[in-house]
Design a protein around this motif. Structure first.
Motif, short mmCIF file in Angstrom:
data_model
loop_
_atom_site.label_atom_id
_atom_site.label_comp_id
_atom_site.label_asym_id
_atom_site.label_seq_id
_atom_site.Cartn_x
_atom_site.Cartn_y
_atom_site.Cartn_z
N GLU A 142 -8.92 -7.08 -35.06
CA GLU A 142 -8.35 -5.92 -34.37
C GLU A 142 -9.28 -4.72 -34.54
O GLU A 142 -9.84 -4.50 -35.61
CB GLU A 142 -6.96 -5.59 -34.93
N PHE A 143 -9.42 -3.92 -33.49
CA PHE A 143 -10.28 -2.73 -33.54
C PHE A 143 -9.48 -1.48 -33.17
O PHE A 143 -8.69 -1.49 -32.22
CB PHE A 143 -11.45 -2.90 -32.56
N PHE A 151 -9.02 7.80 -30.58
CA PHE A 151 -7.78 7.36 -31.20
C PHE A 151 -6.60 7.81 -30.36
O PHE A 151 -5.64 7.04 -30.13
CB PHE A 151 -7.63 7.91 -32.63
N SER A 152 -6.64 9.04 -29.87
CA SER A 152 -5.55 9.56 -29.04
C SER A 152 -5.41 8.76 -27.75
O SER A 152 -4.29 8.46 -27.32
CB SER A 152 -5.81 11.04 -28.71
N LEU A 153 -6.53 8.41 -27.13
CA LEU A 153 -6.48 7.57 -25.92
C LEU A 153 -5.92 6.19 -26.25
O LEU A 153 -5.09 5.64 -25.50
CB LEU A 153 -7.88 7.44 -25.31
N TRP A 154 -6.39 5.61 -27.35
CA TRP A 154 -5.90 4.30 -27.79
C TRP A 154 -4.38 4.34 -27.98
O TRP A 154 -3.65 3.44 -27.53
CB TRP A 154 -6.59 3.90 -29.09
N TYR A 155 -3.91 5.40 -28.61
CA TYR A 155 -2.48 5.56 -28.86
C TYR A 155 -1.72 5.77 -27.54
O TYR A 155 -0.67 5.17 -27.31
CB TYR A 155 -2.25 6.75 -29.79
N GLY A 156 -2.29 6.60 -26.66
CA GLY A 156 -1.61 6.93 -25.42
C GLY A 156 -1.63 5.82 -24.38
O GLY A 156 -0.77 5.78 -23.49
N ASN A 224 -16.62 2.36 -22.61
CA ASN A 224 -16.81 1.08 -23.30
C ASN A 224 -15.52 0.53 -23.88
O ASN A 224 -15.14 -0.62 -23.63
CB ASN A 224 -17.85 1.24 -24.41
N ILE A 225 -14.85 1.35 -24.66
CA ILE A 225 -13.67 0.88 -25.40
C ILE A 225 -12.53 0.48 -24.48
O ILE A 225 -11.89 -0.56 -24.66
CB ILE A 225 -13.18 1.98 -26.37
N PHE A 226 -12.27 1.31 -23.47
CA PHE A 226 -11.08 1.10 -22.64
C PHE A 226 -11.40 0.50 -21.27
O PHE A 226 -10.50 0.30 -20.46
CB PHE A 226 -10.34 2.43 -22.47
N PRO A 266 -5.76 10.81 -37.44
CA PRO A 266 -6.18 9.51 -36.89
C PRO A 266 -6.52 8.49 -37.96
O PRO A 266 -6.21 7.30 -37.81
CB PRO A 266 -7.40 9.86 -36.02
N ILE A 267 -7.14 8.92 -39.07
CA ILE A 267 -7.48 7.98 -40.14
C ILE A 267 -6.21 7.37 -40.74
O ILE A 267 -6.13 6.16 -40.92
CB ILE A 267 -8.33 8.67 -41.22
#
Length: 388
Positions: A142-143, A151-156, A224-226, A266-267
């Motif tokens: 998991e990443f 982190f905010s985008l990942w969460y949202g 890249n990430i999303f 975020p951490i």
């Protein structure tokens, strides 16, 4: 059962923040590995405090120095090639926070040894994302991104489909010069550029914030990430740094992700899946919400961001080129060899050079491709500066 964790780059700001969090909940964590490049004294203090049995010192001279001390009950290694001697099975969590491209190889090497990896290294995600993603998929690791914006985008974006997204916005503080008259930019000194108004950061990242290249990086990271097209990603200046990401969906809904200007949030959320009684965060700051002051990006103030319009759609070695050019120029500025404005002027000229543009169509197939190109571009940039 205690969660086993490792921290790559534990003596830096991200590593220290994570250790501060772990210190409040020691009974639930076992730190199996800490690493540093040169700062062995701080590393040893951390190892003693958290009873860590394995350390990696990546600098050869520092490693030889610390080995002479004959430290008991701690195994000290000099290479990330030795990870297989440290881990016999997957641990629960790794924080990868080694600064710069030096963090790419350790990040890729440790993925197979952990169930979850939090990555705080921009350059790794920008230059080597295809290599990282391959390892993540191969090892079912998991990443979670650590940068406040990602982190905010990942969460949202949890439980959302990319086809539902109309636009995403990442925010930028504007750095120390978002109000400085443009005619004053010629006289900007190092001490001015490292004086970030909201965040306590290292000298290099502070300069990147002042030029806004850090937001160029974050646009690439988000792509890249999303797996979101570049034309769906935008930047808004937000001097209060309270809003970190905005997601506009095609159904008319908008998600705004906000938190205080601290990386602890975020951490913390990469380490814990829910709230913990040992940690209390601030209440909503209504005054900040009432005064968001979101501003469109001004290319005249941040000319380096013009590169956004010519970035390749697909992952390529070109991203290593822009990182290397910028790293070299910022280092020269910090040494007072070039001016603040020259960072951006030379960057744009070199980034649009034909000999570099051709790399937009070339993918990195192994880490050595990135390392070799980084060295080549570094030397070309030095030659360009001292020739002109």
């Amino acid at each position: 059962m205690k969660k086993k964790i490792a921290i790559l780059g534990s003596t830096g700001s991200i590593g220290k923040t994570l250790l501060d969090i772990v210190a409040k909940d020691k009974k639930n964590f076992e730190i199996t590995l800490l690493t540093a490049h040169r700062n062995y004294e701080k590393l040893l203090n951390q190892a003693k405090k958290f009873k860590v049995k394995n350390l990696i010192i990546s600098n050869k001279k520092t490693f030889e120095k610390i080995k002479k001390k004959n430290i008991k009950n701690i195994k000290i290694y000099n290479s990330f090639e030795d990870l297989n001697l440290i881990f016999s099975q997957k641990i629960d969590y790794v924080m990868s926070s080694i600064v710069g491209l030096d963090g790419l190889d350790p990040t890729i090497k440790i993925i197979k040894f952990t169930k979850k990896i939090a990555i705080a290294n921009k350059e790794s995600i920008i230059c080597g994302w295809n290599l990282i993603k391959k390892e993540l998929n191969k090892n079912k690791t998991e990443f979670i991104p650590v940068d406040s914006e990602h982190f905010s985008l990942w969460y949202g974006l949890k439980n959302s489909n990319n086809e539902d997204i109309e636009k995403i916005f990442i925010t930028a503080s504007g750095g120390p010069f978002y109000k400085t008259p443009l005619n004053k930019f010629k006289s900007i000194k190092v001490r001015d550029a490292i004086n970030h108004p909201n965040w306590k950061m290292g000298r290099k990242i502070s300069i990147d914030s002042a030029t806004m290249i850090n937001k160029v990086y974050e646009v690439i990271e988000a792509k890249n990430i999303f797996n979101i097209p570049l034309n769906k990603i935008d930047i808004l200046i937000h001097p209060k740094s309270y809003i970190h990401a905005i997601i506009k969906f095609k159904n008319g809904l908008i998600k705004i992700i906000a938190h205080d200007t601290t990386m602890a949030i975020p951490i913390f959320n990469t380490l814990y899946s829910k709230a913990h009684s040992n940690f209390k965060f601030n209440k909503i700051n209504v005054n900040k919400l009432n005064n968001l002051n979101l501003i469109k990006l001004n290319y005249k103030r941040y000319p380096i961001t013009k590169i956004l319009s010519s970035l390749p759609k697909n992952h390529s070695l070109y991203f290593t080129i822009i990182v290397s050019i910028n790293d070299t120029l910022v280092d020269l500025f910090l040494k007072n060899k070039i001016s603040f404005m020259e960072i951006q002027k030379i960057f744009l000229k070199m980034a649009n050079d034909k000999k570099f543009v051709k790399f937009k169509k070339i993918n990195p197939y192994k880490i050595q491709d990135i390392i070799n190109l980084n060295k080549y571009v570094h030397l070309k940039t030095l030659k360009k500066v001292y020739k002109s």
